[in-house]
Each structure stands twice: as structure tokens, then as C-alpha cells.
Design a protein around this motif. Sequence first.
Motif, PDB file in Angstrom:
ATOM      1  N   LEU A 158      -4.880   9.737   2.708  1.00  0.00           N
ATOM      2  CA  LEU A 158      -4.611   8.311   2.541  1.00  0.00           C
ATOM      3  C   LEU A 158      -3.790   8.078   1.274  1.00  0.00           C
ATOM      4  O   LEU A 158      -4.022   8.722   0.254  1.00  0.00           O
ATOM      5  CB  LEU A 158      -5.920   7.524   2.474  1.00  0.00           C
ATOM      6  N   GLN A 159      -2.863   7.153   1.350  1.00  0.00           N
ATOM      7  CA  GLN A 159      -1.984   6.867   0.218  1.00  0.00           C
ATOM      8  C   GLN A 159      -2.495   5.724  -0.654  1.00  0.00           C
ATOM      9  O   GLN A 159      -1.848   5.341  -1.604  1.00  0.00           O
ATOM     10  CB  GLN A 159      -0.578   6.531   0.730  1.00  0.00           C
ATOM     11  N   HIS A 160      -3.648   5.175  -0.321  1.00  0.00           N
ATOM     12  CA  HIS A 160      -4.213   4.062  -1.082  1.00  0.00           C
ATOM     13  C   HIS A 160      -5.029   4.594  -2.254  1.00  0.00           C
ATOM     14  O   HIS A 160      -5.514   5.722  -2.242  1.00  0.00           O
ATOM     15  CB  HIS A 160      -5.111   3.216  -0.184  1.00  0.00           C
TER      16      HIS A 160
ATOM     17  N   LEU B 174     -13.492  -0.493   2.736  1.00  0.00           N
ATOM     18  CA  LEU B 174     -14.746  -0.016   3.321  1.00  0.00           C
ATOM     19  C   LEU B 174     -15.885  -1.010   3.082  1.00  0.00           C
ATOM     20  O   LEU B 174     -16.753  -1.173   3.929  1.00  0.00           O
ATOM     21  CB  LEU B 174     -15.109   1.357   2.759  1.00  0.00           C
ATOM     22  N   GLY B 175     -15.888  -1.659   1.928  1.00  0.00           N
ATOM     23  CA  GLY B 175     -16.910  -2.658   1.656  1.00  0.00           C
ATOM     24  C   GLY B 175     -16.812  -3.856   2.579  1.00  0.00           C
ATOM     25  O   GLY B 175     -17.826  -4.413   3.010  1.00  0.00           O
ATOM     26  N   ILE B 176     -15.603  -4.242   2.912  1.00  0.00           N
ATOM     27  CA  ILE B 176     -15.393  -5.386   3.795  1.00  0.00           C
ATOM     28  C   ILE B 176     -15.763  -5.026   5.234  1.00  0.00           C
ATOM     29  O   ILE B 176     -16.315  -5.828   5.968  1.00  0.00           O
ATOM     30  CB  ILE B 176     -13.925  -5.862   3.710  1.00  0.00           C
TER      31      ILE B 176
ATOM     32  N   ASN C 276      -9.791   6.142  10.054  1.00  0.00           N
ATOM     33  CA  ASN C 276      -8.357   6.330  10.307  1.00  0.00           C
ATOM     34  C   ASN C 276      -7.701   5.042  10.773  1.00  0.00           C
ATOM     35  O   ASN C 276      -6.610   4.689  10.332  1.00  0.00           O
ATOM     36  CB  ASN C 276      -8.135   7.421  11.350  1.00  0.00           C
ATOM     37  N   GLU C 277      -8.355   4.330  11.676  1.00  0.00           N
ATOM     38  CA  GLU C 277      -7.791   3.089  12.205  1.00  0.00           C
ATOM     39  C   GLU C 277      -7.756   1.981  11.156  1.00  0.00           C
ATOM     40  O   GLU C 277      -6.892   1.114  11.200  1.00  0.00           O
ATOM     41  CB  GLU C 277      -8.587   2.627  13.417  1.00  0.00           C
TER      42      GLU C 277
ATOM     43  N   ASN D 253      -1.193   1.054   9.504  1.00  0.00           N
ATOM     44  CA  ASN D 253      -0.287  -0.085   9.694  1.00  0.00           C
ATOM     45  C   ASN D 253      -0.932  -1.452   9.450  1.00  0.00           C
ATOM     46  O   ASN D 253      -0.630  -2.414  10.132  1.00  0.00           O
ATOM     47  CB  ASN D 253       0.302  -0.056  11.112  1.00  0.00           C
ATOM     48  N   ILE D 254      -1.823  -1.527   8.497  1.00  0.00           N
ATOM     49  CA  ILE D 254      -2.437  -2.801   8.155  1.00  0.00           C
ATOM     50  C   ILE D 254      -2.180  -3.077   6.682  1.00  0.00           C
ATOM     51  O   ILE D 254      -2.315  -2.188   5.842  1.00  0.00           O
ATOM     52  CB  ILE D 254      -3.956  -2.782   8.438  1.00  0.00           C
ATOM     53  N   ASP D 255      -1.813  -4.304   6.361  1.00  0.00           N
ATOM     54  CA  ASP D 255      -1.511  -4.677   4.987  1.00  0.00           C
ATOM     55  C   ASP D 255      -2.783  -5.175   4.305  1.00  0.00           C
ATOM     56  O   ASP D 255      -3.298  -6.243   4.632  1.00  0.00           O
ATOM     57  CB  ASP D 255      -0.439  -5.761   4.952  1.00  0.00           C
ATOM     58  N   TYR D 256      -3.286  -4.402   3.365  1.00  0.00           N
ATOM     59  CA  TYR D 256      -4.477  -4.781   2.628  1.00  0.00           C
ATOM     60  C   TYR D 256      -4.145  -5.247   1.214  1.00  0.00           C
ATOM     61  O   TYR D 256      -4.977  -5.233   0.338  1.00  0.00           O
ATOM     62  CB  TYR D 256      -5.459  -3.605   2.552  1.00  0.00           C
ATOM     63  N   SER D 257      -2.926  -5.677   0.997  1.00  0.00           N
ATOM     64  CA  SER D 257      -2.524  -6.092  -0.347  1.00  0.00           C
ATOM     65  C   SER D 257      -3.199  -7.392  -0.774  1.00  0.00           C
ATOM     66  O   SER D 257      -3.271  -7.699  -1.948  1.00  0.00           O
ATOM     67  CB  SER D 257      -1.010  -6.232  -0.426  1.00  0.00           C
TER      68      SER D 257
END
Length: 112
Positions: free
Chosen positions: A66-68, A77-79, A88-89, A93-97
Motif C-alpha cells: 500500500l502506498q498510503h 480501517l477505523g472507519i 485490498n478493496e 481507486n478510492i480517494d481518502y484525502s
Amino acid sequence: NMKVTAEEVALLYKKRWQVELFFKWVKQHLKIKSFWGTSENAVKIQIYCAISAYCLVSIVADKLKLQHSTYEILQVLGISLLDKTSINELFMNIDYSNVKELDYNQLSLSLF
């Protein structure tokens, strides 16, 4: 204490600095705002659990490439703790910014 040699004083300061660096790391990475319990055992358990969770997330991030940052992964993970989505899912391709830290209602420890 004039019976202590200069080398022993230097070693004590070196050890003290290592303890200071450890607590600085704990404050920066584990995000423990306050302690849930007031006993020594409760504080130790909370710190051990936080360190264990941080290490497990770091291992998972390394294995999944993972690049995060570990902090971002912990937030995601907390959310999605009760979500059945695979890790993995969660990071494909999800923006968590825009993810913000949750405001936890923890017991405040007043020592002074």
C-alpha cells in the motif's frame, strides 16, 4: 551525587534521551489522546494495544504494498471496522484525502 562518575552521568542522559524519543514517537504515531484507565496496568495495556495495532497495520501495508501512510491506513480501517469489505478493496481507486480523524470520547487522566 558526587560519587557518580562522568561516564555514568553521560550514560544516564543518553538513556533519558532514548525514553524522551520513545514518548515523542508514541505521541506522534499512536494518537493516544487520553487514557481510558487510571491505573499503571490500564495505561500499559492501552499503550501495548496501540503499539500492537500500529505494528500489525505496518505489516499489512508492507505485505499489500500500500502506498498510503500508516496513519491514513489506520483512519480508513477505523472507519470501516464493521464493514465486510476486504482490505485490498478498501484501498483500490478510492480517494481518502478527505478522511478526518474521529472524535473519540476517552477518559481524561488528570495527574496534576
